[in-house]
Design a protein around this motif. Structure first.
Motif, PDB file in Angstrom:
ATOM      1  N   UNK A 235       0.923  -1.337  -0.162  1.00 24.17           N
ATOM      2  CA  UNK A 235      -0.090   0.096  -0.068  1.00 24.17           C
ATOM      3  C   UNK A 235       0.916   1.312  -0.084  1.00 24.17           C
ATOM      4  N   UNK A 236       1.196   1.687  -1.147  1.00 22.19           N
ATOM      5  CA  UNK A 236       2.143   2.812  -1.298  1.00 22.19           C
ATOM      6  C   UNK A 236       1.879   4.016  -0.542  1.00 22.19           C
ATOM      7  N   UNK A 237       0.514   4.285  -0.432  1.00 16.26           N
ATOM      8  CA  UNK A 237       0.082   5.525  -0.148  1.00 16.26           C
ATOM      9  C   UNK A 237      -0.077   5.508   1.456  1.00 16.26           C
ATOM     10  N   UNK A 238       0.229   4.639   2.136  1.00 16.51           N
ATOM     11  CA  UNK A 238       0.249   4.768   3.563  1.00 16.51           C
ATOM     12  C   UNK A 238       1.352   5.372   3.891  1.00 16.51           C
ATOM     13  N   UNK A 239       1.290   6.333   4.852  1.00 14.33           N
ATOM     14  CA  UNK A 239       2.279   7.212   5.479  1.00 14.33           C
ATOM     15  C   UNK A 239       3.574   6.570   5.769  1.00 14.33           C
ATOM     16  N   UNK A 240       3.481   5.308   6.351  1.00 13.75           N
ATOM     17  CA  UNK A 240       4.635   4.509   6.802  1.00 13.75           C
ATOM     18  C   UNK A 240       5.188   3.533   5.878  1.00 13.75           C
ATOM     19  N   UNK A 241       4.659   3.610   4.578  1.00 13.90           N
ATOM     20  CA  UNK A 241       5.512   2.929   3.582  1.00 13.90           C
ATOM     21  C   UNK A 241       6.232   3.718   2.900  1.00 13.90           C
TER      22      UNK A 241
END
Length: 291
Positions: free
Chosen positions: A68-74
């Motif tokens: 999930x590239x839009x997760x802030x931790x990714x």
């Protein structure tokens, strides 16, 4: 008019969940096509379209690690020579990392991956690739409805010539265990708990165990036909095996372990790999004597 096909194919993959970590998954794929009838009283030549959709799924999501590239931790980083690096930094200070050839990673533009969000992404990608007369395409990913014990595991098969060689792909599977000829739901549930959200690692691929800021990680790596694969994962999510993690080896390992733990019982294991396929192994240990 709409044309449908149920269970067009099965997609086996792993995806990263912000709370649970690396998860193996198996989705049945259903397709609905919308369009007007042509001169042959057909929406399209479905035999051709089915092949196109399956080919696209095989090349863009099946047997891959979806992130999930839009997760802030990714964090996804392009590397040299067709390689990428994915790292997820958890709020508790722990991390997950996978470095792999670019074809092994499916970068999804979302914060959280579900069957529904992944299917919507596929729809947006494939419509323009299909015949122009089609007005819409609907994809549905459905996890198998498993009433009994189940587990989700990820693994990699470095000796495999196909896409199973990728270090982080997986399955969601049921398991059937028989003790002296009778199905044993207690043993099934016990094993499902052992392999709850698990990564199945092999001793040959273990590069070392790392300790950082109070967290322990298993560090795996190997070279296969597609290139160099590397994985760093929380040790609590790892189950180690001495040999390859083919479904044949997994069923044999489960049968061996349970027979040793239940001497005098004949153990028969039906270990599934995704939906509708697997391997069967049997083992009995007499008390104090290997039978």
């Amino acid at each position: 008019m709409k044309l449908f096909v149920n269970n067009l194919t099965q997609v086996d993959l792993s995806y990263f969940d912000a709370q649970r970590g690396l998860l193996g998954e198996s989705w049945q794929t259903d397709v609905v096509l919308t369009g007007k009838l042509n001169d042959e009283s057909m929406i399209c030549d479905f035999s051709i379209v089915k092949k196109q959709i399956k080919k696209w799924l095989d090349e863009h999501i099946d047997h891959m690690l979806a992130i999930p590239v839009n997760h802030p931790n990714a964090h996804l980083t392009d590397m040299t020579q067709g390689r990428v690096s994915f790292q997820f930094d958890h709020d508790d200070g722990s991390r997950f990392r996978c470095d792999a050839p670019v074809q092994a990673i499916c970068a999804l533009p979302m914060e959280n991956i579900t069957p529904q969000t992944a299917a919507s992404w596929v729809e947006s990608q494939i419509l323009d690739l299909l015949p122009a007369e089609l007005e819409a395409v609907s994809i549905r990913f459905t996890p198998e409805n498993i009433e009994g014990a189940q587990y989700q595991y990820s693994h990699g098969l470095k000796k495999h010539a196909g896409n199973c060689q990728r270090i982080a792909h997986g399955h969601r599977s049921t398991i059937k265990i028989y003790s002296d000829g009778q199905q044993d739901s207690e043993l099934e549930n016990q094993w499902a708990q052992r392999w709850h959200d698990i990564y199945l690692g092999t001793e040959d691929d273990l590069l070392g165990i790392i300790e950082e800021h109070g967290h322990h990680y298993h560090h795996f790596g190997y070279v296969s036909q597609q290139g160099f694969f590397e994985l760093t994962i929380n040790s609590q999510q790892v189950y180690m095996l001495n040999g390859d993690t083919t479904v044949e080896s997994l069923s044999a390992h489960i049968a061996q372990t349970l027979a040793e733990e239940n001497p005098g019982k004949h153990i028969e294991v039906h270990a599934f790999e995704g939906i509708g396929k697997g391997a069967i192994s049997e083992k009995t240990f007499l008390k104090d004597v290997d039978a």
